[in-house]
Design an enzyme around this catalytic site. Structure first.
Site, PDB file in Angstrom:
ATOM      1  N   ARG A 117     -16.861   8.607  38.977  1.00 22.91           N
ATOM      2  CA  ARG A 117     -15.815   9.482  39.490  1.00 22.91           C
ATOM      3  C   ARG A 117     -15.021  10.056  38.321  1.00 22.91           C
ATOM      4  O   ARG A 117     -14.803   9.371  37.298  1.00 22.91           O
ATOM      5  CB  ARG A 117     -14.896   8.654  40.388  1.00 22.91           C
ATOM      6  CG  ARG A 117     -13.841   9.430  41.138  1.00 22.91           C
ATOM      7  CD  ARG A 117     -14.433  10.311  42.200  1.00 22.91           C
ATOM      8  NE  ARG A 117     -13.435  10.718  43.179  1.00 22.91           N
ATOM      9  CZ  ARG A 117     -13.648  11.702  44.042  1.00 22.91           C
ATOM     10  NH1 ARG A 117     -14.796  12.370  44.051  1.00 22.91           N
ATOM     11  NH2 ARG A 117     -12.732  12.026  44.928  1.00 22.91           N
ATOM     12  N   THR A 405     -20.444  19.665  47.407  1.00 20.51           N
ATOM     13  CA  THR A 405     -21.101  18.359  47.220  1.00 20.51           C
ATOM     14  C   THR A 405     -22.574  18.393  47.617  1.00 20.51           C
ATOM     15  O   THR A 405     -23.040  19.311  48.279  1.00 20.51           O
ATOM     16  CB  THR A 405     -20.312  17.272  48.014  1.00 20.51           C
ATOM     17  OG1 THR A 405     -18.928  17.411  47.749  1.00 20.51           O
ATOM     18  CG2 THR A 405     -20.738  15.872  47.694  1.00 20.51           C
ATOM     19  N   GLU A 443     -11.667  17.904  41.001  1.00 23.86           N
ATOM     20  CA  GLU A 443     -11.595  16.621  41.722  1.00 23.86           C
ATOM     21  C   GLU A 443     -10.175  16.078  41.824  1.00 23.86           C
ATOM     22  O   GLU A 443      -9.876  15.293  42.728  1.00 23.86           O
ATOM     23  CB  GLU A 443     -12.486  15.590  41.012  1.00 23.86           C
ATOM     24  CG  GLU A 443     -13.232  14.690  41.962  1.00 23.86           C
ATOM     25  CD  GLU A 443     -14.297  15.434  42.752  1.00 23.86           C
ATOM     26  OE1 GLU A 443     -14.235  15.384  43.987  1.00 23.86           O
ATOM     27  OE2 GLU A 443     -15.178  16.066  42.140  1.00 23.86           O
ATOM     28  N   GLY A 491     -19.817  16.995  52.602  1.00 21.45           N
ATOM     29  CA  GLY A 491     -19.023  17.387  53.769  1.00 21.45           C
ATOM     30  C   GLY A 491     -17.559  17.001  53.707  1.00 21.45           C
ATOM     31  O   GLY A 491     -16.926  16.859  54.747  1.00 21.45           O
ATOM     32  N   GLY A 492     -16.988  16.792  52.494  1.00 22.54           N
ATOM     33  CA  GLY A 492     -15.571  16.430  52.415  1.00 22.54           C
ATOM     34  C   GLY A 492     -15.336  15.132  53.184  1.00 22.54           C
ATOM     35  O   GLY A 492     -16.204  14.259  53.236  1.00 22.54           O
TER      36      GLY A 492
HETATM   37  N1  GLY Z   1     -14.580  15.697  46.652  1.00 24.23           N
HETATM   38  C1  GLY Z   1     -15.214  15.160  47.785  1.00 24.23           C
HETATM   39  C2  GLY Z   1     -15.120  13.690  47.869  1.00 24.23           C
HETATM   40  O1  GLY Z   1     -15.114  13.055  46.843  1.00 24.23           O
HETATM   41  O2  GLY Z   1     -15.043  13.146  48.939  1.00 24.23           O
END
Ligand code: GLY
Length: 585
Positions: A117, A405, A443, A491-492
């Site tokens: 991340r 994504t 992000e 998909g967020g």
């Molecule tokens: N930016 C999408 C997620 O990490 O859920």
């Protein structure tokens, strides 16, 4: 035997409404049943016996398949897939972003995860997305350098290869370099994404030059070259991912962030300090299987695990996919899990998190679902804390998360499995393009913009070095220690609903991976039931409203990539909503 399942060759089941007498499973509640079947009609999945890759673009999947054909394993193939995705699907993922990876090692039966991340720059403060004490509008924060976190994907490629790969590192980039130098055909999906985003893309000159040459958006079928990206990949192939984090490429990133329309805080020190973290997988038991995925800073496995654990006492299988009662249970279990997610979930290296998968706690939460209609309201629960001394009163946070994504699922000839969800967050990320030919993520907007709620600190607030909460839910399902499913989606925050539904479709309703990927979506996060537009899901609107849900018909743009393993055979699914394919042998 070699198998290629092209999404577009399948009858598009999402838009094919079928009559109820086709394959409707038994249900005890015939009066609450969708007027049309939610079981998609797809071509029967043809099994493979050696390896399989499912990814969001045919060129990327083929790059992975080429590595697997040459004897590379799933970690090797992932490097090839990701480096091509960064070129041909640049709106979704790439070197400038981050990812989470779940790995099943066939030889040892061990499951582990890698957290790549993005991190907040050291100079970031809790008020990063506030001006004059007010939180910024979402896109005001996204576009430009302020939203850019330290990318993790290049380090992840190297770490996965170091831990598990067996193929020559440099050769894993051959396909991506060739496509970048010789040019690739712009896909319909990329062209449409560019067309829809012209205004934001044009705010950043280097980005506009690439996607809107001479002010005109690229069209489907255009040939696009990216020599800068090829040169970045050549450097990484030759010298390793370290060249991304120190030296010219790193300096180019920092310059781009600082010169962007809204300058950001990322420095060379932030890049040099970046590291991937190996973390224990987070698992929940469902229908006798271990459903395992990515723990904090992702909320993915905890939230999917909570939903499934709360559904465990209910006979969803007997109710069937057309039952409004089944969707009441799924929707309200999801709302309860999202309430806990909003309050408790964040980067565990910065904030303590209670035991959200405690079985007694979830049994108690599951009793809230013993009713005839939708829960009138939903609040976070009181899960147990390992260390009472650490107990903190958090404030609820509802940070937005939009869909871009991508997801990669791979099983190799040794039986190793890889599930990786990869992102630059928003479509085209921050819209800032580094001189190395890749887009930089936004992000940091996955953090809460607000610092506190009702006078309490928000767990997912911005802090220097912290990783923003994610919804990405790369998942591997084991039964008795043996591989059963590899699942994931973009998909967020709806990723959680897409993945939970795909698991229920396969584990409760007996669908194959292609049916599970194509099934019409019903997603509930915060109360409103989202029903997928143009599909049989719309047929449940009246019954769900009668149960007390608000419903909203909308586009639900998942990108599920699934592989199932049973009796030594692999079957795959690629979401027909995107351009993905399954390739197997
Ligand atoms: N930016 C999408 C997620 O990490 O859920």
């Amino acid at each position: 035997m070699r198998l290629i399942l092209l999404c577009c060759l399948l009858a598009n089941p999402v838009f094919a409404q079928q009559s109820t007498d086709q394959s409707a499973p038994e249900s005890g509640s015939d009066e609450r049943r969708a007027a049309v079947s939610l079981v998609p009609q797809t071509d029967a999945a043809v099994p493979s016996e050696q390896w399989m890759v499912s990814a969001a673009n045919p060129l990327a999947a083929e790059a992975g398949a080429a590595v697997l054909r040459q004897g590379g394993n799933a970690a090797d193939a992932m490097v090839a897939v990701q480096s091509v995705l960064g070129l041909v699907e640049p709106q979704s993922s790439g070197l400038g972003g981050g990812a989470f990876l779940v790995w099943f090692d066939a030889a040892t039966g061990h499951l582990t995860t890698l957290d790549a991340r993005e991190t907040a720059p050291r100079a970031a403060r809790t008020t990063l997305f506030q001006t004059d004490g007010q939180t910024m509008g979402f896109f005001d924060a996204v576009v430009g350098g302020l939203s850019v976190g330290t990318p993790g994907t290049p380090a992840l490629l190297e770490e996965a290869h170091r831990l598990w790969g067996n193929h020559n590192w440099a050769q894993l980039f051959d396909s991506a370099i060739a496509h970048a130098e010789q040019g690739f055909e712009v896909s319909a999906r990329l062209a449409s994404a560019i067309d829809n985003d012209q205004e934001k893309l044009s705010t950043q000159p280097a980005t506009a030059d690439y996607f809107l040459p001479e002010g005109t958006p690229l069209s489907a079928g255009d040939t696009l070259k990216n020599p800068a990206y090829a040169s970045t990949l050549r450097a990484i192939a030759r010298d390793g991912a370290g060249v991304f984090y120190k030296g010219n490429i790193a300096q180019g990133i920092v310059n781009a962030v600082q010169a962007a329309s809204q300058p950001g805080l990322l420095t060379l020190d932030d890049l040099a300090a970046y590291h991937v973290i190996e973390r224990e997988a987070v698992c929940a038991n469902y229908r006798g299987a271990d459903v395992c995925g990515m723990g904090p800073p992702s909320s993915g496995a905890l939230t999917v695990g909570q939903i499934l654990s709360m559904l465990e006492p209910y006979n969803i299988a007997a109710m069937g996919p057309e039952s409004a009662d089944a969707w009441r249970l799924i929707g309200d279990a999801s709302r309860l899990a999202f309430a806990d997610r909003g309050l408790y979930m964040a980067d565990e290296d910065f904030v303590p998190i209670p035991d959200l998968l405690d079985i007694n706690y979830l049994d108690e939460r599951a009793t809230l679902l013993q009713r005839e209609d939708a829960l009138p309201s939903v609040e976070a629960g009181s899960p147990p804390w390992d260390q009472a001394a650490l107990e903190v009163e958090w404030g609820q946070s509802w940070s937005p998360s939009r869909a871009s994504t991508s997801h990669i699922s791979i099983v190799d000839a040794q039986g190793n499995a890889l599930s990786m969800t990869t992102t630059i967050e928003n479509g085209f990320g921050s819209r800032v393009m580094a001189p190395g030919g890749f887009l930089l993520n936004n992000e940091l907007t996955d953090f809460s913009f607000a610092t506190q709620a009702d006078g309490r600190p928000i767990a997912n607030r911005v802090e220097p070095g912290k990783r923003p909460r994610s919804s990405m839910a790369p998942t591997i399902v084991l039964r008795d220690g043996k591989l059963e499913l590899v699942v994931g989606s973009p998909g967020g925050s709806r990723i959680i609903g897409y993945v939970a539904q795909a698991l229920i479709a396969q584990l409760d309703w007996g669908m194959d991976p292609q049916q599970a990927a194509a099934m019409p979506h019903l997603v509930n996060r915060f109360g409103t039931y989202d029903l997928e537009q143009g599909t049989a899901a719309e047929g449940l609107a009246d019954e769900l409203q009668a149960l007390g849900f608000e419903t909203n018909v909308r586009d639900l743009n998942s990108g599920l990539h699934i592989i199932a393993h049973s009796n030594g055979r692999l079957t795959g699914g690629a979401d027909p909503r995107r351009e993905g394919v399954v390739i197997g042998k």
